[in-house]
Scaffold this motif. Structure first.
Motif, PDB file in Angstrom:
ATOM      1  N   PHE A 126      12.802  80.191  35.844  1.00 44.77           N
ATOM      2  CA  PHE A 126      14.164  79.784  36.193  1.00 44.77           C
ATOM      3  C   PHE A 126      15.105  79.781  34.988  1.00 44.77           C
ATOM      4  N   LYS A 127      14.593  79.390  33.814  1.00 43.43           N
ATOM      5  CA  LYS A 127      15.453  79.247  32.629  1.00 43.43           C
ATOM      6  C   LYS A 127      16.247  80.522  32.344  1.00 43.43           C
ATOM      7  N   GLU A 128      15.577  81.659  32.422  1.00 44.90           N
ATOM      8  CA  GLU A 128      16.228  82.941  32.138  1.00 44.90           C
ATOM      9  C   GLU A 128      17.371  83.198  33.125  1.00 44.90           C
ATOM     10  N   LEU A 129      17.184  82.853  34.391  1.00 50.85           N
ATOM     11  CA  LEU A 129      18.239  83.048  35.395  1.00 50.85           C
ATOM     12  C   LEU A 129      19.387  82.050  35.188  1.00 50.85           C
ATOM     13  N   ILE A 130      19.035  80.834  34.787  1.00 50.72           N
ATOM     14  CA  ILE A 130      20.049  79.811  34.497  1.00 50.72           C
ATOM     15  C   ILE A 130      20.966  80.323  33.383  1.00 50.72           C
ATOM     16  N   GLU A 131      20.353  80.925  32.364  1.00 53.12           N
ATOM     17  CA  GLU A 131      21.125  81.476  31.240  1.00 53.12           C
ATOM     18  C   GLU A 131      21.917  82.715  31.661  1.00 53.12           C
ATOM     19  N   ARG A 132      21.243  83.631  32.341  1.00 50.84           N
ATOM     20  CA  ARG A 132      21.880  84.899  32.717  1.00 50.84           C
ATOM     21  C   ARG A 132      23.125  84.688  33.573  1.00 50.84           C
ATOM     22  N   PHE A 133      23.055  83.707  34.485  1.00 52.84           N
ATOM     23  CA  PHE A 133      24.179  83.480  35.400  1.00 52.84           C
ATOM     24  C   PHE A 133      25.010  82.247  35.023  1.00 52.84           C
ATOM     25  N   ALA A 134      24.817  81.735  33.809  1.00 50.22           N
ATOM     26  CA  ALA A 134      25.613  80.607  33.295  1.00 50.22           C
ATOM     27  C   ALA A 134      25.696  79.462  34.304  1.00 50.22           C
ATOM     28  N   LEU A 135      24.551  79.090  34.871  1.00 51.49           N
ATOM     29  CA  LEU A 135      24.537  78.050  35.902  1.00 51.49           C
ATOM     30  C   LEU A 135      24.877  76.667  35.350  1.00 51.49           C
ATOM     31  N   LEU A 136      24.811  76.515  34.028  1.00 47.34           N
ATOM     32  CA  LEU A 136      25.130  75.204  33.433  1.00 47.34           C
ATOM     33  C   LEU A 136      26.582  75.122  32.958  1.00 47.34           C
ATOM     34  N   GLU A 137      27.349  76.184  33.192  1.00 46.19           N
ATOM     35  CA  GLU A 137      28.759  76.182  32.803  1.00 46.19           C
ATOM     36  C   GLU A 137      29.461  74.999  33.472  1.00 46.19           C
ATOM     37  N   ASN A 138      30.301  74.317  32.730  1.00 46.83           N
ATOM     38  CA  ASN A 138      31.057  73.153  33.225  1.00 46.83           C
ATOM     39  C   ASN A 138      30.194  71.932  33.538  1.00 46.83           C
ATOM     40  N   MET A 139      28.957  71.916  33.073  1.00 45.02           N
ATOM     41  CA  MET A 139      28.110  70.741  33.264  1.00 45.02           C
ATOM     42  C   MET A 139      28.704  69.578  32.460  1.00 45.02           C
ATOM     43  N   GLN A 140      28.633  68.374  33.018  1.00 42.81           N
ATOM     44  CA  GLN A 140      29.114  67.193  32.298  1.00 42.81           C
ATOM     45  C   GLN A 140      28.054  66.765  31.287  1.00 42.81           C
ATOM     46  N   ARG A 141      28.258  67.183  30.033  1.00 44.86           N
ATOM     47  CA  ARG A 141      27.264  66.913  28.978  1.00 44.86           C
ATOM     48  C   ARG A 141      27.036  65.421  28.764  1.00 44.86           C
ATOM     49  N   ASP A 142      28.037  64.594  29.067  1.00 47.29           N
ATOM     50  CA  ASP A 142      27.858  63.153  28.860  1.00 47.29           C
ATOM     51  C   ASP A 142      26.858  62.540  29.842  1.00 47.29           C
ATOM     52  N   LEU A 143      26.437  63.287  30.859  1.00 49.26           N
ATOM     53  CA  LEU A 143      25.422  62.793  31.783  1.00 49.26           C
ATOM     54  C   LEU A 143      24.002  63.168  31.342  1.00 49.26           C
ATOM     55  N   LEU A 144      23.902  64.022  30.311  1.00 49.49           N
ATOM     56  CA  LEU A 144      22.580  64.329  29.761  1.00 49.49           C
ATOM     57  C   LEU A 144      22.000  63.043  29.165  1.00 49.49           C
ATOM     58  N   LEU A 145      20.697  63.007  28.971  1.00 51.70           N
ATOM     59  CA  LEU A 145      20.073  61.806  28.406  1.00 51.70           C
ATOM     60  C   LEU A 145      20.619  61.526  27.015  1.00 51.70           C
ATOM     61  N   ASN A 146      20.897  62.583  26.254  1.00 52.03           N
ATOM     62  CA  ASN A 146      21.596  62.437  24.978  1.00 52.03           C
ATOM     63  C   ASN A 146      22.367  63.739  24.760  1.00 52.03           C
ATOM     64  N   GLU A 147      23.685  63.663  24.839  1.00 51.92           N
ATOM     65  CA  GLU A 147      24.483  64.897  24.759  1.00 51.92           C
ATOM     66  C   GLU A 147      24.449  65.534  23.380  1.00 51.92           C
ATOM     67  N   ASN A 148      23.898  64.831  22.388  1.00 50.10           N
ATOM     68  CA  ASN A 148      23.813  65.379  21.034  1.00 50.10           C
ATOM     69  C   ASN A 148      22.509  66.125  20.759  1.00 50.10           C
ATOM     70  N   HIS A 149      21.593  66.138  21.736  1.00 51.48           N
ATOM     71  CA  HIS A 149      20.354  66.888  21.532  1.00 51.48           C
ATOM     72  C   HIS A 149      20.672  68.355  21.301  1.00 51.48           C
ATOM     73  N   LYS A 150      19.992  68.958  20.326  1.00 44.10           N
ATOM     74  CA  LYS A 150      20.050  70.414  20.160  1.00 44.10           C
ATOM     75  C   LYS A 150      19.366  70.995  21.388  1.00 44.10           C
ATOM     76  N   THR A 151      19.962  72.039  21.965  1.00 38.60           N
ATOM     77  CA  THR A 151      19.394  72.572  23.198  1.00 38.60           C
ATOM     78  C   THR A 151      18.645  73.880  22.986  1.00 38.60           C
ATOM     79  N   SER A 152      17.652  74.110  23.825  1.00 43.54           N
ATOM     80  CA  SER A 152      16.876  75.346  23.793  1.00 43.54           C
ATOM     81  C   SER A 152      17.526  76.448  24.623  1.00 43.54           C
ATOM     82  N   TYR A 153      18.627  76.120  25.283  1.00 43.65           N
ATOM     83  CA  TYR A 153      19.330  77.147  26.058  1.00 43.65           C
ATOM     84  C   TYR A 153      20.118  78.055  25.133  1.00 43.65           C
TER      85      TYR A 153
END
Length: 172
Positions: free
Chosen positions: A143-170
């Motif tokens: 799934f990760k590759e498709l999430i990246e390819r189609f920018a499925l996380l675009e406009n995600m509210q980063r402040d709802l992540l467990l920690n928005e300052n985490h370096k991401t693997s995406y």
């Protein structure tokens, strides 16, 4: 000739796509869970409850572990293990819709348009759970590759992540 065939093919794709989207919407509506006091959380509200539970796992874990994206992913996996009937079913279906778009004979620009229609259906909490699902053992293989390819996380509210300052693997 050729135009009619491709037009018929795209009509067939579109019909199937919107049927999959309706099925997905029904799946979301049918999600329910008992919470303390006997009340039910159901439908889209269930995803905010799941995000809160994941946050509780994280708040407990952060006291004993080094903070980072991997810890957050482990908290998501702990949540998944508690609710496989919800998260497993939900993300398998979402993956299937995106895979259906990816595997279609459509032009890339059309694939991106259909994927953005799917993305637009996601609540802010579904978006955050998708973020962690794609990094987890349940989603990183396919799934990760498709999430990246189609920018499925675009406009995600980063402040709802467990920690928005985490370096991401995406990939950006």
């Amino acid at each position: 000739g050729k135009l009619r065939i491709s037009s018929a093919r795209s009509k067939s794709f579109e019909t199937s796509f919107f049927q999959l989207l309706m099925l997905h919407s029904q799946l979301v509506s049918d999600v329910r869970d008992k919470i303390e006091g006997g009340y039910n959380a159901e439908g889209r509200r269930m995803f905010s409850l799941l995000q809160k539970r994941m946050r509780n796992f994280y708040d407990d874990a952060i006291e004993k572990n080094e903070d980072g994206e991997q810890l957050a992913v482990e908290c998501y996996e702990a949540l998944y293990e508690k609710h496989p009937e919800i998260l497993g079913h939900y993300f398998r279906h979402l993956y299937h819709i995106i895979k259906f778009v990816a595997d279609s004979k459509l032009a890339l620009i059309d694939k991106q348009r259909y994927a953005s229609i799917v993305r637009a259906q996601l609540s802010v909490y579904e978006h955050v759970l998708l973020h962690y699902n794609g990094l987890s053992g349940y989603g990183k293989e396919k799934f990760k590759e498709l999430i990246e390819r189609f920018a499925l996380l675009e406009n995600m509210q980063r402040d709802l992540l467990l920690n928005e300052n985490h370096k991401t693997s995406y990939k950006p």
